[in-house]
Design a protein around this motif. Structure first.
Motif, PDB file in Angstrom:
ATOM      1  N   LEU A 152      58.852 -39.333  -3.706  1.00 24.78           N
ATOM      2  CA  LEU A 152      59.540 -38.369  -3.646  1.00 24.78           C
ATOM      3  C   LEU A 152      59.567 -37.537  -5.067  1.00 24.78           C
ATOM      4  CD1 LEU A 152      62.856 -39.581  -2.156  1.00 24.78           C
ATOM      5  CD2 LEU A 152      61.420 -37.417  -1.379  1.00 24.78           C
ATOM      6  N   GLN A 179      69.125 -46.400   8.003  1.00 26.39           N
ATOM      7  CA  GLN A 179      69.423 -45.251   7.660  1.00 26.39           C
ATOM      8  C   GLN A 179      67.908 -44.073   7.187  1.00 26.39           C
ATOM      9  OE1 GLN A 179      73.521 -44.864   6.396  1.00 26.39           O
ATOM     10  NE2 GLN A 179      73.199 -43.010   6.846  1.00 26.39           N
ATOM     11  N   SER A 180      67.490 -42.751   7.028  1.00 31.32           N
ATOM     12  CA  SER A 180      66.157 -42.702   6.254  1.00 31.32           C
ATOM     13  C   SER A 180      66.297 -42.680   4.444  1.00 31.32           C
ATOM     14  CB  SER A 180      65.748 -41.380   6.716  1.00 31.32           C
ATOM     15  OG  SER A 180      64.912 -40.820   6.385  1.00 31.32           O
ATOM     16  N   SER A 192      64.931 -39.586   3.501  1.00 32.67           N
ATOM     17  CA  SER A 192      65.991 -38.233   3.802  1.00 32.67           C
ATOM     18  C   SER A 192      67.153 -38.191   2.579  1.00 32.67           C
ATOM     19  CB  SER A 192      65.499 -37.317   5.427  1.00 32.67           C
ATOM     20  OG  SER A 192      66.720 -38.609   5.368  1.00 32.67           O
ATOM     21  N   THR A 193      67.834 -39.613   2.296  1.00 32.75           N
ATOM     22  CA  THR A 193      69.271 -39.010   1.826  1.00 32.75           C
ATOM     23  C   THR A 193      68.374 -39.270   0.784  1.00 32.75           C
ATOM     24  OG1 THR A 193      69.641 -41.007   3.709  1.00 32.75           O
ATOM     25  CG2 THR A 193      71.184 -41.101   1.653  1.00 32.75           C
ATOM     26  N   SER A 233      66.236 -37.378  -0.993  1.00 36.54           N
ATOM     27  CA  SER A 233      65.719 -36.131  -1.073  1.00 36.54           C
ATOM     28  C   SER A 233      66.834 -35.553  -1.122  1.00 36.54           C
ATOM     29  CB  SER A 233      64.864 -35.464   0.266  1.00 36.54           C
ATOM     30  OG  SER A 233      64.042 -34.463  -0.114  1.00 36.54           O
ATOM     31  N   GLU A 234      67.635 -35.384  -0.041  1.00 37.20           N
ATOM     32  CA  GLU A 234      69.059 -35.016  -0.166  1.00 37.20           C
ATOM     33  C   GLU A 234      69.775 -34.414  -1.502  1.00 37.20           C
ATOM     34  OE1 GLU A 234      71.087 -35.660   2.881  1.00 37.20           O
ATOM     35  OE2 GLU A 234      69.447 -35.015   4.648  1.00 37.20           O
TER      36      GLU A 234
END
Length: 551
Positions: free
Chosen positions: A374, A510-511, A514-515, A517-518
């Motif tokens: 990321l 859980q991802s 994505s967590t 990144s959010e």
């Protein structure tokens, strides 16, 4: 003009920043900062002020500045100053002191909050300078900057008695301070030409030469020069933990980090080398597997700006006293007509084969692998001491030549990251700043979440929560002792939300990407809590480093 106004003009340039906790004695400094271009951040603990100044210096190449009041304010600086001293980072700590007419009442705090603070701060700094009269302020600050940036950089203290701090400035003995006075290293000693020729000859004759780059390469701004040298001569580069960023770690010539917090490949490359050119590294205990790597049979060239460091921990066949950048540029000039092998010898060293995934808990290496995906070249990862530094060293790649990952490998005390992340964010207004910490280290400074909220700082903290002091827990396990290092469960995501920040939690299934990144896209500070196993560790034992085929 007040002493605060004069002081502000001396210690910080218009792009600078100060970090501190006010006391009645230092209020003139805070009042002066209100109308100045210099940014002053009030933190919640002096310990985090000094680590913020430390990180700010590491990323900007300019002396970091913090302030504290007399007595308990001064004692709270000790650990952070000791880290800066051990890591050779210049910090100026402005500290209030007992008023001059109460000097005889210092002992046992007869004068409020007084004690022998200069004697306490002296062992963890390069110099403690006391302003004995208002007219001497300029000269003391000038000397403090000189000491902090000259030779091996490090922290200094400017001690100002209360009656001087609260009085008027005296400009009768002005000492102008320029931006150049605040940059480090102040001087760049050049290597002896004969020694450079000798080292160049050794590189030409070696079959498996490698450069081992330490923090001195990164903090002296020598990373671009090293990258040019490595590329031009096909020279592999391994680094210490603080040396991460000496080369873009995606480059084919990057071997990785060496030592207990290193990678299998980094350790194998240094183990297989027949010539090690160590630049700007002190050969720390963890970075050398207890001073066993480089080994006794290997040829070592040691280059450092501090002559007393050369050969101190690892014997050196040749010692070169020089600034890292000056040496690397001189070496590149001598080797200009020599390109080395078109196929780097480290291509024969297999890469890491560490698995990522599985297990009942979220694996820390999977979290750091997601951060690596990321974060880009303009982003910064700030690692806490202990295992967090190891996870970052091993699985996060700095993607350009220069400081891209910060870690406290000097004193290596827990609690460094909360303040350092604030300093990093102020130093790098562009890009993203992420802290990687464990619950043990986060417990030292999670209150600075409120500081980040108050100043609207965009930063993300990833807390690897194993509800323990895991490094010590592992020691207890090896010694077959009962565990005495476990904590009660704490919901760190909820504590972040209670202070006005964004709080999230990643559980198994859980991802991760994505967590995180959010969280990175959420304005203001965010805390991402990740429950992990207390048995997980990034440490590589010396005996488990598989010997390379080169012997």
């Amino acid at each position: 003009m007040t002493v605060g106004e004069r002081l502000l003009g001396l210690v910080a340039d218009v792009d600078g920043a100060l970090f501190g906790v006010p006391g009645g004695q230092t209020l003139p400094l805070y009042a002066a900062s209100r109308g100045a271009d210099v940014r002053h951040l009030m933190v919640r603990d002096e310990r985090n002020a000094v680590t913020a100044a430390d990180a700010h210096a590491r990323l900007t190449g300019i002396v970091g500045v913090c302030d504290a009041t007399v007595g308990p304010g001064a004692t709270n600086l000790v650990s952070g100053l000791a880290e800066a001293q051990a890591s050779s980072i210049p910090v100026v700590a402005v500290v209030a002191d007992t008023r001059r007419d109460a000097e005889h009442l210092r002992r046992y705090s007869v004068a409020s909050q007084s004690f022998e603070q200069s004697e306490t701060l002296a062992p963890v700094t390069k110099w403690v300078g006391r302003v004995h009269e208002p007219a001497a302020l300029d000269e003391v600050v000038d000397q403090a900057l000189r000491v902090a940036t000259a030779g091996r950089p490090g922290p200094v203290v400017v001690s100002i008695p209360e009656d001087i701090f609260l009085g008027a400035a005296d400009g009768s003995r002005p000492r102008p301070v320029t931006d150049a006075d605040r940059r480090f290293p102040r001087h760049r000693p050049h290597p002896e030409p004969e020694l450079v020729e000798t080292v160049a000859g050794m590189i030409r004759e070696a079959e498996r030469p490698v450069v081992l780059a330490g923090g001195g390469v990164v903090f002296s701004g020598a990373a671009p020069a090293l990258s040019d040298l490595a590329e031009g001569c096909s020279l592999p580069v391994a680094t210490s933990l603080n040396g991460k960023g000496a080369i873009d770690e995606r480059h084919r010539l990057s071997a990785g980090v060496v030592g207990g917090f290193g990678s299998q490949r980094g350790n194998l490359v240094v183990q297989a080398a027949d010539l090690i050119v160590a630049v700007g590294t002190k050969h720390s205990q963890l970075g050398t597997h207890g001073w066993r790597l480089p080994a006794a049979g290997q040829t070592v060239v040691h280059v450092d700006i501090d002559a007393t460091e050369i050969g101190r921990a690892i014997p050196a066949h040749i010692g070169v006293v020089a600034d890292a950048r000056s040496f690397l540029m001189a070496l590149a000039e001598v080797l200009e007509a020599w390109s080395g092998s078109s196929t780097p010898w480290i291509d024969g060293i297999r890469p890491d084969e560490d698995p990522v995934g599985g297990d009942e808990a979220v694996r820390p290496e999977a979290v750091v692998a997601a951060l690596d995906d990321l974060l880009g070249p303009d982003d910064v990862l700030v690692c806490e001491a202990s295992l967090s530094s190891g996870w970052g060293a091993r699985y996060f790649r700095v993607k350009r030549a220069g400081p891209g990952m910060l870690a406290p490998r000097g004193l290596a005390g827990l609690g460094w990251a909360p303040g350092a992340t604030l300093g990093a964010r102020v130093a790098r207004p562009e890009g993203r700043v992420v802290a990687l910490t464990g619950d043990g280290g986060w417990g030292y400074g999670l209150s600075e979440t409120e500081t980040a909220v108050r100043y609207g700082l965009d930063l993300t903290t990833v807390v690897l929560n194993n509800s323990s002091l895991a490094w010590i827990r592992h020691v207890e396990s090896r010694m077959r002792m009962p565990y005495n290092t476990d904590f009660s469960p704490v919901d760190f995501a909820a504590t972040a939300r209670a202070m006005g920040a964004d709080g999230r939690r990643i559980d198994r299934g859980q991802s991760i990407a994505s967590t995180i990144s959010e969280a990175l896209e959420t304005p203001g500070p965010s805390v991402v809590e990740v429950p992990v196993s207390p048995d997980a560790t990034p440490i590589i034992r010396y005996g488990t480093v598989r010997r390379a085929a080169y012997g």
